[in-house]
Design an enzyme around this catalytic site. Structure first.
Site, PDB file in Angstrom:
ATOM      1  CG  ASP A   1      -2.198   0.867   0.926  1.00 50.27           C
ATOM      2  OD1 ASP A   1      -2.146   1.726   0.016  1.00 50.27           O
ATOM      3  OD2 ASP A   1      -3.218   0.712   1.623  1.00 50.27           O
TER       4      ASP A   1
HETATM    5  C1  NOJ Z   1      -4.043   3.959   0.084  1.00 52.17           C
HETATM    6  C2  NOJ Z   1      -5.237   3.096   0.258  1.00 52.17           C
HETATM    7  O1  NOJ Z   1      -5.168   2.417   1.494  1.00 52.17           O
HETATM    8  C3  NOJ Z   1      -5.417   2.050  -0.833  1.00 52.17           C
HETATM    9  O2  NOJ Z   1      -6.673   1.464  -0.677  1.00 52.17           O
HETATM   10  C4  NOJ Z   1      -5.257   2.668  -2.179  1.00 52.17           C
HETATM   11  O3  NOJ Z   1      -5.437   1.674  -3.172  1.00 52.17           O
HETATM   12  C5  NOJ Z   1      -3.897   3.318  -2.287  1.00 52.17           C
HETATM   13  N1  NOJ Z   1      -3.806   4.354  -1.279  1.00 52.17           N
HETATM   14  C6  NOJ Z   1      -3.639   3.908  -3.666  1.00 52.17           C
HETATM   15  O4  NOJ Z   1      -4.385   5.027  -3.857  1.00 52.17           O
END
Ligand code: NOJ
Length: 750
Positions: free
Chosen positions: A285
């Site tokens: 993430d």
């Molecule tokens: C953080 C988020 O937790 C995740 O769900 C998302 O896909 C990513 N950012 C990318 O934007």
């Protein structure tokens, strides 16, 4: 176009794709191509593939830096590119100017639609309709791929028991079985039947794993989940996505039992790769590799890179630790060449499967596929099915289109921005249709429609507009009051300690209800809210979630009875925040609350706890405001003739039940099957969903519905990862929600 048709690859597109004869078609050919390429790559190029950058449009220097990084093979993927033109420009540099001409993969959070917005996933799940959810994901894939996006960070497969957590909006409800079914449907929709179809996009199972168990419902917080619980509650939806052929996983932000999930060999290597044989790749993430430092797990960025790679992350999102420290780590023997090669192999494999090597560019010349009539039709259908009728007593819905005067009130009656939900992608605010904007299309020309928001926004505490709303209510025969949570209170990092109606909305409800006019509440939200007082003063409640582009038409279809509500809750609605965590498939405890005693109206709030030492609160009922699986219709359904067969040669039981539409309208019932194992090696939930079917019935129609209950479906994991099916006493229910239904005991023989 039928749903079936939508899920099939577009013939003309396939023809176009097949013109690139170089695409390796079979798995074996792909593996050969991957190995050949891998053997030519330098270490720096490999670390480049393992790096994903955020595409920033401003300032111009950012663009130049990105382009140069591509030219130098320092990047394998971008997230958030702004257009097909940007994608093509970066891709051109990758496949024409970089040394090995490896294409980039572009990712985006296409969570509940791209330009056509569908309801938030939690809303979609209330349709209990995998086929329709797959069709919506297909629409999202077709729209997003037209902008060069071949990878979405969806579906979100986290299970949570805590509506304080803002990301409950992105979940598919609290049940592992339902989340598995609906998540797999999304995977099928995004990825289509052929990944190399330029209109298919790779899906990403996130957030792996346990993220929804964040302590206190506070985002990014610690999770402590015993292994059996992890395998029974949190992992099944990810396994289902893997079985549906998902290409990527995203490691999460949370630490799990002390080990951050973005550096967790147990979940990423042992379970995902070894036990499940997943052959796609894992992306971290956003910054979660670097965040191993504040977690107190890595000493510095070099250490974070080491732990992330050893842990099993193949591609690092945004932070650059792999790229910056990979070489030194390898040189020092802190990571192995095999680990790097395995990560790159996985990334290349997915790029080959997507056909990016032979078809890297996005066609910008074809007619727009955005917001087409067909996309909107699917959105409208899914949106109506996502909404849940919670109350209609005494019956005020459906509204008569011939009514004399109807007041449409509330801060969310005409707030297009709040219809969007937590991930609005490329949607434009003005394209989201509100209740008020379409209301007049539903009533006869002689009906007067009065409008007053009462409050400027959902969160406003300024009560001076309430008087105008009350005035409109007084003139009306019936009031439709649109309230709830604005979109900005829901989603990532949007956790709430109070789940009441924000701002001065309760005052607005009280004032409007005091007019004595029949009151219909339309409640928007990204989570179950607590609204008992408002519920008591209204005759009808439609829970609308954050519905997306077709909000207004879907709500009016339901309010005026053009479509009969069929949505059923997929999360338990608490009466008050103090009941959280509250979920239907909980354990019984040694001192279960006696619901019977509560039903008898024995006292609550008595300091002496006069009804005994049970697992309950003194000051609130143990039952929820609305149970999992609950939802009303404008018709009624009767369940009769529950029968359970003897096991067949494979031990499979067949359960049948007759369902009759006993009301005066055609309708669809979501028939739900639950089981309970009374005695286990570990304590077992009081009910578990094992099957469901949407059944459409005409007035008076009676149909027998059949479910197969396999021994496998009754099994569960114990610590150590062992899956067991235990003989003994069980109970089976079939009904319209988790708190009712016909039931029968049965014995599972050894
Ligand atoms: C953080 C988020 O937790 C995740 O769900 C998302 O896909 C990513 N950012 C990318 O934007």
């Amino acid at each position: 176009m039928s749903l079936r048709r939508l899920l099939l690859p577009c013939a003309s597109v396939l023809l176009a794709a097949s013109a690139f004869a170089a695409t390796p078609a079979s798995d074996a050919e792909i593996e050969t191509a991957v190995e050949k390429l891998l053997s030519k790559m330098t270490l720096a190029e490999k670390l480049g593939q393992m790096s994903q950058r955020h595409y920033a449009l401003k300032p111009q220097t950012e663009i130049t830096i990105s382009e140069e990084a591509v030219r130098q093979s320092q990047v394998g993927s971008f997230l958030n590119p702004d257009s097909a033109e940007t994608v093509n420009q970066l891709q051109r540099i990758a496949v024409e100017e970089s040394r090995l001409k490896i294409p980039l993969i572009f990712g985006l959070d296409v969570i509940h639609g791209y330009r056509t917005l569908f309801p938030i996933p939690l809303g979609q799940s209330c349709s209990w309709n995998p086929e329709l959810i797959a069709a919506a994901a297909r629409v999202a894939a077709i729209e997003a791929s037209s902008a060069g996006i071949r990878w979405t960070f969806a579906p979100m497969l986290d299970v949570t028991h805590d509506p304080r957590w803002g990301r409950v909006a992105e979940t598919l409800g609290e049940d592992p079985f339902l989340t598995s079914q609906l998540g797999a449907a999304m995977v099928r929709g995004f990825q289509g039947q052929n990944l190399a179809d330029p209109q298919s996009i790779a899906a990403c199972a996130k957030h792996y794993v346990g993220y929804g168990a964040a302590e206190g419902g506070r985002d990014y917080n610690t999770t402590l989940i015993p292994e059996a619980e992890l395998r029974n509650i949190y992992l099944p939806s990810f396994k289902a996505a893997k079985d549906a052929g998902i290409q990527t996983f995203m490691s999460a932000f949370n630490d799990l039992n002390g080990v951050p999930t973005s550096a967790n060999p147990f979940t990423l290597r042992q379970i995902l790769r070894k036990e499940w044989a997943f052959d796609g790749f894992v992306v971290s993430d956003w910054n979660s590799v670097k965040e191993l430092i504040p977690h107190g797990f890595a000493a510095d960025e070099r250490d974070a890179a080491r732990l992330g790679i050893i842990g099993g992350v193949d591609m690092e999102m945004v932070s650059t630790n792999f790229r910056e420290h990979g070489e030194a780590l390898l040189h020092d023997g802190a990571i192995s060449q095999a680990m790097i090669d395995d990560a790159v192999r996985r990334i290349l494999r997915v790029k080959f499967r997507l056909g990016l090597f032979s078809n890297p560019y996005t066609d910008t010349k074809s007619p727009s596929v955005l917001l087409t009539e067909e996309n909107l039709r699917i959105a409208r259908e899914l949106t109506t099915q996502s909404m849940v009728l919670l109350k209609n007593e005494p019956r005020v819905l459906p509204l008569s289109p011939e009514g004399k005067t109807i007041a449409v009130l509330g801060p969310l009656a005409d707030s297009a921005t709040d219809m969007r939900g937590c991930w609005s992608c490329a949607a434009k605010i003005e394209e989201c249709r509100t209740v008020y904007s379409v209301f007049k299309d539903y009533v006869s020309p002689t009906t007067r429609v009065l409008y007053a928001p009462g409050l400027a926004t959902a969160g406003s505490k300024d009560t001076k507009g309430i008087a105008a709303a009350v005035k409109a209510a007084r003139k009306a025969d019936v009031v439709v009051l649109c309230i709830g949570e604005g979109h900005e209170l829901s989603g990532e990092a949007r956790c709430r300690a109070f789940l009441d109606l924000p701002g001065a909305q309760q005052e607005l409800v009280d004032a409007v209800a005091a007019t004595g006019k029949p009151l219909v509440l339309v409640i928007f939200g990204g989570r179950p809210l607590t609204f008992s007082r408002a519920a008591d003063s209204a005759q009808a409640i439609l829970y609308a979630w954050h519905p997306g582009t077709m909000a207004g038409p879907a709500i009016c279809d339901l309010l005026f009875g053009r479509t009969n509500p069929s949505g059923k809750l997929t999360t338990t609605f608490p009466r008050t925040v103090g009941q959280i965590p509250i979920y239907y498939n909980h354990k019984n405890t040694g001192r279960p609350t006696s619901f019977e005693e509560e039903k008898l109206g024995l006292p609550i709030g008595t300091p002496q706890n006069t009804i005994g030492y049970y697992s309950r609160y003194l000051d609130v009922h143990s039952t929820p405001a609305f149970p999992f699986g609950f939802g009303l219709s404008y018709t009624t359904f009767a369940y009769t003739d529950l029968k359970l067969s003897q096991p067949d040669a494979n031990g499979v039981l067949t359960a049948t039940v007759a369902i009759t539409n006993t009301g005066a309208r055609e309708g669809t019932e979501v028939v739900q099957l639950y089981t309970r194992q009374f005695v286990g090696s570990l304590t077992r939930p009081i009910k578990e969903l094992k099957g469901f079917q949407r059944v459409a019935l005409k007035v008076g129609e009676k149909r027998t519905v059949t479910f197969a209950v396999t021994p496998q479906s009754l099994g569960y994991f114990v610590d150590g990862g062992k899956f067991i099916v235990e003989p003994g006493r069980y109970q089976l229910w079939i009904g319209g929600d988790s708190a009712s239904g016909l039931s029968t005991p049965f014995v599972l023989k050894p």
